[in-house]
Design a protein around this motif. Sequence first.
Motif, PDB file in Angstrom:
ATOM      1  N   ILE A  99       7.409 -38.042 -39.125  1.00  0.00           N
ATOM      2  CA  ILE A  99       8.751 -38.226 -38.555  1.00  0.00           C
ATOM      3  C   ILE A  99       8.669 -38.061 -37.051  1.00  0.00           C
ATOM      4  N   ASP A 100       9.272 -39.001 -36.357  1.00  0.00           N
ATOM      5  CA  ASP A 100       9.381 -38.908 -34.903  1.00  0.00           C
ATOM      6  C   ASP A 100      10.639 -38.113 -34.611  1.00  0.00           C
ATOM      7  N   VAL A 101      10.484 -36.852 -34.238  1.00  0.00           N
ATOM      8  CA  VAL A 101      11.637 -35.976 -34.036  1.00  0.00           C
ATOM      9  C   VAL A 101      12.469 -36.390 -32.831  1.00  0.00           C
ATOM     10  N   ASP A 102      11.865 -37.094 -31.877  1.00  0.00           N
ATOM     11  CA  ASP A 102      12.618 -37.523 -30.681  1.00  0.00           C
ATOM     12  C   ASP A 102      13.603 -38.641 -31.007  1.00  0.00           C
ATOM     13  N   SER A 103      13.192 -39.590 -31.836  1.00  0.00           N
ATOM     14  CA  SER A 103      14.084 -40.716 -32.126  1.00  0.00           C
ATOM     15  C   SER A 103      14.579 -40.708 -33.576  1.00  0.00           C
ATOM     16  N   THR A 104      14.361 -39.644 -34.285  1.00  0.00           N
ATOM     17  CA  THR A 104      14.754 -39.475 -35.697  1.00  0.00           C
ATOM     18  C   THR A 104      14.372 -40.686 -36.553  1.00  0.00           C
ATOM     19  N   SER A 105      13.192 -41.202 -36.359  1.00  0.00           N
ATOM     20  CA  SER A 105      12.691 -42.288 -37.209  1.00  0.00           C
ATOM     21  C   SER A 105      11.400 -41.828 -37.881  1.00  0.00           C
ATOM     22  N   SER A 106      11.067 -42.514 -38.934  1.00  0.00           N
ATOM     23  CA  SER A 106       9.840 -42.151 -39.648  1.00  0.00           C
ATOM     24  C   SER A 106       8.771 -43.213 -39.408  1.00  0.00           C
ATOM     25  N   HIS A 107       7.561 -42.822 -39.700  1.00  0.00           N
ATOM     26  CA  HIS A 107       6.415 -43.704 -39.499  1.00  0.00           C
ATOM     27  C   HIS A 107       5.536 -43.591 -40.734  1.00  0.00           C
ATOM     28  N   LEU A 108       5.158 -44.735 -41.320  1.00  0.00           N
ATOM     29  CA  LEU A 108       4.343 -44.744 -42.541  1.00  0.00           C
ATOM     30  C   LEU A 108       3.005 -45.415 -42.251  1.00  0.00           C
ATOM     31  N   TYR A 153      -0.591 -39.696 -34.197  1.00  0.00           N
ATOM     32  CA  TYR A 153      -1.182 -38.430 -33.736  1.00  0.00           C
ATOM     33  C   TYR A 153      -0.141 -37.589 -32.991  1.00  0.00           C
ATOM     34  N   ASP A 154       0.616 -38.248 -32.131  1.00  0.00           N
ATOM     35  CA  ASP A 154       1.658 -37.527 -31.389  1.00  0.00           C
ATOM     36  C   ASP A 154       2.667 -36.889 -32.334  1.00  0.00           C
ATOM     37  N   MET A 155       3.070 -37.626 -33.359  1.00  0.00           N
ATOM     38  CA  MET A 155       4.043 -37.095 -34.321  1.00  0.00           C
ATOM     39  C   MET A 155       3.447 -35.954 -35.144  1.00  0.00           C
ATOM     40  N   LEU A 156       2.173 -36.065 -35.497  1.00  0.00           N
ATOM     41  CA  LEU A 156       1.513 -34.991 -36.246  1.00  0.00           C
ATOM     42  C   LEU A 156       1.449 -33.701 -35.417  1.00  0.00           C
ATOM     43  N   GLU A 157       1.268 -33.838 -34.134  1.00  0.00           N
ATOM     44  CA  GLU A 157       1.209 -32.673 -33.244  1.00  0.00           C
ATOM     45  C   GLU A 157       2.557 -31.943 -33.187  1.00  0.00           C
ATOM     46  N   LYS A 158       3.660 -32.700 -33.297  1.00  0.00           N
ATOM     47  CA  LYS A 158       4.999 -32.128 -33.104  1.00  0.00           C
ATOM     48  C   LYS A 158       5.602 -31.542 -34.379  1.00  0.00           C
ATOM     49  N   GLN A 159       5.119 -31.894 -35.541  1.00  0.00           N
ATOM     50  CA  GLN A 159       5.794 -31.427 -36.761  1.00  0.00           C
ATOM     51  C   GLN A 159       4.904 -30.521 -37.598  1.00  0.00           C
ATOM     52  N   ASN A 160       5.589 -29.791 -38.503  1.00  0.00           N
ATOM     53  CA  ASN A 160       4.896 -28.813 -39.336  1.00  0.00           C
ATOM     54  C   ASN A 160       4.313 -29.390 -40.609  1.00  0.00           C
ATOM     55  N   GLU A 212     -12.794 -26.618 -50.962  1.00  0.00           N
ATOM     56  CA  GLU A 212     -11.910 -26.048 -49.950  1.00  0.00           C
ATOM     57  C   GLU A 212     -10.449 -26.420 -50.181  1.00  0.00           C
ATOM     58  N   GLU A 213     -10.192 -27.282 -51.176  1.00  0.00           N
ATOM     59  CA  GLU A 213      -8.858 -27.816 -51.452  1.00  0.00           C
ATOM     60  C   GLU A 213      -8.239 -28.352 -50.164  1.00  0.00           C
ATOM     61  N   THR A 214      -8.992 -29.233 -49.519  1.00  0.00           N
ATOM     62  CA  THR A 214      -8.587 -29.802 -48.239  1.00  0.00           C
ATOM     63  C   THR A 214      -8.657 -31.313 -48.302  1.00  0.00           C
ATOM     64  N   ILE A 215      -7.662 -31.963 -47.705  1.00  0.00           N
ATOM     65  CA  ILE A 215      -7.668 -33.414 -47.572  1.00  0.00           C
ATOM     66  C   ILE A 215      -8.013 -33.726 -46.117  1.00  0.00           C
ATOM     67  N   VAL A 216      -9.040 -34.544 -45.922  1.00  0.00           N
ATOM     68  CA  VAL A 216      -9.498 -34.877 -44.578  1.00  0.00           C
ATOM     69  C   VAL A 216      -9.125 -36.320 -44.276  1.00  0.00           C
ATOM     70  N   MET A 217      -8.443 -36.521 -43.133  1.00  0.00           N
ATOM     71  CA  MET A 217      -8.110 -37.859 -42.631  1.00  0.00           C
ATOM     72  C   MET A 217      -8.457 -37.879 -41.150  1.00  0.00           C
ATOM     73  N   SER A 218      -8.681 -39.057 -40.643  1.00  0.00           N
ATOM     74  CA  SER A 218      -8.948 -39.147 -39.207  1.00  0.00           C
ATOM     75  C   SER A 218      -8.064 -40.219 -38.594  1.00  0.00           C
ATOM     76  N   THR A 219      -7.727 -40.001 -37.329  1.00  0.00           N
ATOM     77  CA  THR A 219      -6.948 -40.978 -36.584  1.00  0.00           C
ATOM     78  C   THR A 219      -7.280 -40.838 -35.106  1.00  0.00           C
ATOM     79  N   ASN A 220      -7.023 -41.871 -34.375  1.00  0.00           N
ATOM     80  CA  ASN A 220      -7.253 -41.857 -32.935  1.00  0.00           C
ATOM     81  C   ASN A 220      -6.211 -40.951 -32.279  1.00  0.00           C
ATOM     82  N   VAL A 221      -6.617 -40.210 -31.261  1.00  0.00           N
ATOM     83  CA  VAL A 221      -5.680 -39.301 -30.595  1.00  0.00           C
ATOM     84  C   VAL A 221      -4.691 -40.035 -29.695  1.00  0.00           C
ATOM     85  N   LYS A 222      -4.919 -41.293 -29.432  1.00  0.00           N
ATOM     86  CA  LYS A 222      -4.020 -42.057 -28.559  1.00  0.00           C
ATOM     87  C   LYS A 222      -3.078 -42.941 -29.375  1.00  0.00           C
ATOM     88  N   THR A 223      -2.528 -42.376 -30.464  1.00  0.00           N
ATOM     89  CA  THR A 223      -1.614 -43.145 -31.305  1.00  0.00           C
ATOM     90  C   THR A 223      -0.306 -42.386 -31.480  1.00  0.00           C
TER      91      THR A 223
END
Length: 147
Positions: free
Chosen positions: A99-108, A133-140, A119-130
């Motif tokens: 969810i983009d908290v700034d514009s209240t829109s979602s991204h799929l 990534y910005d939305m993942l940094e801002k939300q819980n 470890e019961e962990t799910i690993v995904m990767s993404t570019n930091v310039k997307t």
Amino acid sequence: LGLPRHRHSHSSLKAKETMSRPTTIAIQLSLFVLPIFYIYRRNKRTVEEQKNIKAEREKERAFLSSLVKNPSSQPLRPPLPEIVQRVLSRCSFAYLSTIDVDSTSSHLSLMRFTYLPEEETIVMSTNVKTKKYDMLEKQNGVALLIH
């Protein structure tokens, strides 16, 4: 020049042929019957395995459907139920919803993931310039739909 003479008479060759005939028939039958028997057993085992897999998948669907139908249920956190672990181990794609908290829109995003069961962990990767990534940094938290 004459042709070499064989030591065996015609009747002794015929006797050898008839003695080996049952053996030849037995070998030919075994070469024909054994593959058919093997294929039958393999198919029977495959049908039984498919029935077991189908039953397991139905249990998984029922459990996962109950999670979706009950909106008051809490997000899944480790330790994950065994059924969820099996699904995660078997799959490799998921839809990641942020969810983009700034514009209240979602991204799929369709994501490839790796599940680490120890470890019961799910690993995904993404570019930091997307944007993702910005939305993942801002939300819980995020929503994840396993595909």
